[in-house]
Design a protein around this motif. Structure first.
Motif, PDB file in Angstrom:
ATOM      1  N   ILE A 158       0.854  -1.193   0.000  1.00 37.92           N
ATOM      2  CA  ILE A 158       0.000   0.000   0.000  1.00 37.92           C
ATOM      3  C   ILE A 158       0.885   1.235   0.000  1.00 37.92           C
ATOM      4  CG2 ILE A 158      -1.705   1.354   1.294  1.00 37.92           C
ATOM      5  CD1 ILE A 158      -2.604  -1.277   2.628  1.00 37.92           C
ATOM      6  N   ASN A 159       0.532   2.218  -0.823  1.00 39.65           N
ATOM      7  CA  ASN A 159       1.120   3.551  -0.730  1.00 39.65           C
ATOM      8  C   ASN A 159      -0.053   4.503  -0.488  1.00 39.65           C
ATOM      9  OD1 ASN A 159       2.066   6.154  -1.156  1.00 39.65           O
ATOM     10  ND2 ASN A 159       3.603   5.489  -2.633  1.00 39.65           N
ATOM     11  N   SER A 160      -0.287   4.815   0.772  1.00 40.50           N
ATOM     12  CA  SER A 160      -1.454   5.623   1.128  1.00 40.50           C
ATOM     13  C   SER A 160      -1.354   7.063   0.630  1.00 40.50           C
ATOM     14  CB  SER A 160      -1.684   5.599   2.639  1.00 40.50           C
ATOM     15  OG  SER A 160      -0.535   6.039   3.315  1.00 40.50           O
ATOM     16  N   SER A 161      -0.147   7.542   0.345  1.00 43.17           N
ATOM     17  CA  SER A 161      -0.015   8.923  -0.124  1.00 43.17           C
ATOM     18  C   SER A 161      -0.550   9.111  -1.540  1.00 43.17           C
ATOM     19  CB  SER A 161       1.438   9.394  -0.043  1.00 43.17           C
ATOM     20  OG  SER A 161       2.245   8.667  -0.942  1.00 43.17           O
ATOM     21  N   ASN A 162      -0.516   8.053  -2.359  1.00 40.63           N
ATOM     22  CA  ASN A 162      -1.061   8.179  -3.715  1.00 40.63           C
ATOM     23  C   ASN A 162      -2.216   7.212  -3.992  1.00 40.63           C
ATOM     24  OD1 ASN A 162       0.225   5.733  -4.128  1.00 40.63           O
ATOM     25  ND2 ASN A 162       1.727   6.517  -5.588  1.00 40.63           N
ATOM     26  N   GLY A 163      -2.657   6.482  -2.958  1.00 42.49           N
ATOM     27  CA  GLY A 163      -3.813   5.608  -3.095  1.00 42.49           C
ATOM     28  C   GLY A 163      -3.585   4.383  -3.941  1.00 42.49           C
ATOM     29  N   MET A 164      -2.318   3.934  -4.050  1.00 46.57           N
ATOM     30  CA  MET A 164      -1.988   2.778  -4.871  1.00 46.57           C
ATOM     31  C   MET A 164      -1.847   1.532  -4.001  1.00 46.57           C
ATOM     32  SD  MET A 164      -1.842   3.789  -8.026  1.00 46.57           S
ATOM     33  CE  MET A 164      -0.847   2.616  -8.900  1.00 46.57           C
ATOM     34  N   TYR A 165      -2.280   0.395  -4.582  1.00 47.40           N
ATOM     35  CA  TYR A 165      -2.262  -0.889  -3.884  1.00 47.40           C
ATOM     36  C   TYR A 165      -1.697  -1.950  -4.813  1.00 47.40           C
ATOM     37  CZ  TYR A 165      -5.403   1.271  -0.531  1.00 47.40           C
ATOM     38  OH  TYR A 165      -5.940   2.106   0.417  1.00 47.40           O
ATOM     39  N   ALA A 166      -1.069  -2.963  -4.218  1.00 50.40           N
ATOM     40  CA  ALA A 166      -0.618  -4.137  -4.970  1.00 50.40           C
ATOM     41  C   ALA A 166      -1.161  -5.376  -4.277  1.00 50.40           C
ATOM     42  CB  ALA A 166       0.900  -4.190  -5.039  1.00 50.40           C
ATOM     43  N   ALA A 167      -1.662  -6.312  -5.077  1.00 49.58           N
ATOM     44  CA  ALA A 167      -2.197  -7.556  -4.534  1.00 49.58           C
ATOM     45  C   ALA A 167      -1.666  -8.714  -5.365  1.00 49.58           C
ATOM     46  CB  ALA A 167      -3.722  -7.547  -4.536  1.00 49.58           C
TER      47      ALA A 167
ATOM     48  N   SER B 151       0.672 -16.522  -7.409  1.00 51.75           N
ATOM     49  CA  SER B 151       1.334 -16.801  -8.685  1.00 51.75           C
ATOM     50  C   SER B 151       2.638 -16.034  -8.880  1.00 51.75           C
ATOM     51  CB  SER B 151       0.394 -16.443  -9.843  1.00 51.75           C
ATOM     52  OG  SER B 151       0.175 -15.033  -9.863  1.00 51.75           O
ATOM     53  N   GLY B 152       2.917 -15.053  -8.009  1.00 51.67           N
ATOM     54  CA  GLY B 152       4.065 -14.198  -8.241  1.00 51.67           C
ATOM     55  C   GLY B 152       3.750 -13.038  -9.164  1.00 51.67           C
ATOM     56  N   GLU B 153       2.491 -12.947  -9.603  1.00 51.16           N
ATOM     57  CA  GLU B 153       2.029 -11.815 -10.400  1.00 51.16           C
ATOM     58  C   GLU B 153       1.188 -10.914  -9.501  1.00 51.16           C
ATOM     59  OE1 GLU B 153       1.342 -12.650 -14.929  1.00 51.16           O
ATOM     60  OE2 GLU B 153       0.152 -14.049 -13.726  1.00 51.16           O
ATOM     61  N   TYR B 154       1.283  -9.622  -9.755  1.00 51.66           N
ATOM     62  CA  TYR B 154       0.629  -8.642  -8.896  1.00 51.66           C
ATOM     63  C   TYR B 154      -0.241  -7.707  -9.722  1.00 51.66           C
ATOM     64  CZ  TYR B 154       4.034 -10.258  -5.540  1.00 51.66           C
ATOM     65  OH  TYR B 154       4.782 -11.048  -4.706  1.00 51.66           O
ATOM     66  N   VAL B 155      -1.448  -7.465  -9.235  1.00 50.92           N
ATOM     67  CA  VAL B 155      -2.306  -6.452  -9.836  1.00 50.92           C
ATOM     68  C   VAL B 155      -2.064  -5.168  -9.040  1.00 50.92           C
ATOM     69  CG1 VAL B 155      -4.327  -7.140  -8.438  1.00 50.92           C
ATOM     70  CG2 VAL B 155      -4.650  -5.823 -10.537  1.00 50.92           C
ATOM     71  N   ILE B 156      -1.804  -4.080  -9.768  1.00 52.50           N
ATOM     72  CA  ILE B 156      -1.537  -2.791  -9.139  1.00 52.50           C
ATOM     73  C   ILE B 156      -2.701  -1.877  -9.484  1.00 52.50           C
ATOM     74  CG2 ILE B 156       0.031  -0.837  -8.971  1.00 52.50           C
ATOM     75  CD1 ILE B 156       1.407  -3.976 -10.417  1.00 52.50           C
ATOM     76  N   PHE B 157      -3.358  -1.364  -8.452  1.00 54.12           N
ATOM     77  CA  PHE B 157      -4.552  -0.565  -8.693  1.00 54.12           C
ATOM     78  C   PHE B 157      -4.597   0.667  -7.801  1.00 54.12           C
ATOM     79  CE2 PHE B 157      -5.699  -3.844  -5.603  1.00 54.12           C
ATOM     80  CZ  PHE B 157      -6.387  -3.152  -4.617  1.00 54.12           C
ATOM     81  N   GLU B 158      -5.324   1.668  -8.299  1.00 51.10           N
ATOM     82  CA  GLU B 158      -5.590   2.897  -7.559  1.00 51.10           C
ATOM     83  C   GLU B 158      -6.992   2.785  -6.977  1.00 51.10           C
ATOM     84  OE1 GLU B 158      -6.046   7.694  -8.432  1.00 51.10           O
ATOM     85  OE2 GLU B 158      -5.481   6.345 -10.050  1.00 51.10           O
ATOM     86  N   LEU B 159      -7.119   3.104  -5.717  1.00 50.01           N
ATOM     87  CA  LEU B 159      -8.421   3.053  -5.055  1.00 50.01           C
ATOM     88  C   LEU B 159      -9.235   4.292  -5.406  1.00 50.01           C
ATOM     89  CD1 LEU B 159     -10.168   1.456  -2.990  1.00 50.01           C
ATOM     90  CD2 LEU B 159      -9.222   2.962  -1.247  1.00 50.01           C
ATOM     91  N   LEU B 160     -10.469   4.098  -5.859  1.00 51.09           N
ATOM     92  CA  LEU B 160     -11.380   5.204  -6.177  1.00 51.09           C
ATOM     93  C   LEU B 160     -12.554   5.211  -5.210  1.00 51.09           C
ATOM     94  CD1 LEU B 160     -11.531   4.722 -10.061  1.00 51.09           C
ATOM     95  CD2 LEU B 160     -10.002   6.222  -8.752  1.00 51.09           C
ATOM     96  N   ASP B 161     -12.355   4.647  -4.038  1.00 45.82           N
ATOM     97  CA  ASP B 161     -13.427   4.400  -3.086  1.00 45.82           C
ATOM     98  C   ASP B 161     -12.984   4.855  -1.701  1.00 45.82           C
ATOM     99  OD1 ASP B 161     -15.625   3.033  -1.681  1.00 45.82           O
ATOM    100  OD2 ASP B 161     -15.835   1.897  -3.543  1.00 45.82           O
ATOM    101  N   THR B 162     -13.901   4.811  -0.745  1.00 49.06           N
ATOM    102  CA  THR B 162     -13.560   5.204   0.628  1.00 49.06           C
ATOM    103  C   THR B 162     -13.262   4.015   1.533  1.00 49.06           C
ATOM    104  OG1 THR B 162     -15.909   5.255   1.208  1.00 49.06           O
ATOM    105  CG2 THR B 162     -14.904   7.336   0.524  1.00 49.06           C
TER     106      THR B 162
END
Length: 82
Positions: free
Chosen positions: A8-17, A22-33
């Motif tokens: 998590i990078n809370s300063s820019n709202g980015m997350y990795a899961a 699998s060793g693959e990661y989805v990187i997404f920006e949160l548009l929610d509360t």
């Protein structure tokens, strides 16, 4: 499909899961509360779709709106969260 929030990078709202251990990661920006936390289990039919998506956070029992930026390896996730 299942993914577990690992970064998590809370300063820019980015997350990795990590997708299905699998060793693959989805990187997404949160548009929610409703903010995911490290270890939360997220489900979706296709984590490889980019753009606006609705993910289900099983851990918190909520749906979240996200903007998927990328799918990549651990280094890609680390760079995008920096």
């Amino acid at each position: 499909m299942k993914a577990v929030v690992v970064g998590i990078n809370s300063s820019n709202g980015m997350y990795a899961a990590e997708i299905d251990d699998s060793g693959e990661y989805v990187i997404f920006e949160l548009l929610d509360t409703d903010e995911p936390e490290i270890g939360d289990v997220i489900i979706h039919s296709d984590f490889y779709s980019l753009g606006d998506e609705i993910y289900r956070n099983l851990t918190q029992g909520v749906s979240i709106e996200v903007f998927v930026q990328n799918v990549g390896d651990k280094n890609t996730a680390r760079q995008m969260l920096a």
